[in-house]
Motif scaffolding. Structure first.
Motif, mmCIF file in Angstrom:
data_model
loop_
_atom_site.group_PDB
_atom_site.id
_atom_site.type_symbol
_atom_site.label_atom_id
_atom_site.label_comp_id
_atom_site.label_asym_id
_atom_site.label_seq_id
_atom_site.Cartn_x
_atom_site.Cartn_y
_atom_site.Cartn_z
ATOM 1 N N LYS A 71 0.382 10.739 -5.832
ATOM 2 C CA LYS A 71 -0.728 9.816 -5.609
ATOM 3 C C LYS A 71 -0.636 8.628 -6.568
ATOM 4 N N GLU A 73 2.128 7.420 -7.911
ATOM 5 C CA GLU A 73 3.242 6.581 -7.515
ATOM 6 C C GLU A 73 2.877 5.711 -6.318
ATOM 7 N N ARG A 74 2.095 6.234 -5.418
ATOM 8 C CA ARG A 74 1.729 5.489 -4.223
ATOM 9 C C ARG A 74 0.728 4.379 -4.525
#
Length: 75
Positions: A71, A73-74
């Motif tokens: 999450k 990284e996104r």
């Protein structure tokens, strides 16, 4: 004439005063051994289940960490 008190009624002897002789011997020892073996078996099963639960708990924690990382990284 004065009335005389009636004699107290006679009751048959009570059964609760009679005690059965205690039968402790080989049968009691066998029962103890049986229950001791059952206790050890159940204790082993509980340890196995608890260790499985610990492994599953660790995997769940790892999955939560990896989901949090994905999450981040996104975002």
């Amino acid at each position: 004439m004065s009335p005389l008190p009636s004699p107290a009624p006679q009751h048959p002897p009570s059964h609760r005063h009679k005690q059965k002789p205690l039968t402790i011997g080989i049968a009691a020892g066998a029962e103890d051994a049986k229950y001791h073996a059952k206790y050890k078996e159940l204790k082993r099963k509980v340890k196995d289940i608890e260790s499985d639960n610990d492994k599953i708990h660790f995997k769940v924690l790892q999955a939560k960490v990896s989901i949090r990382r994905m999450k981040m990284e996104r975002a």
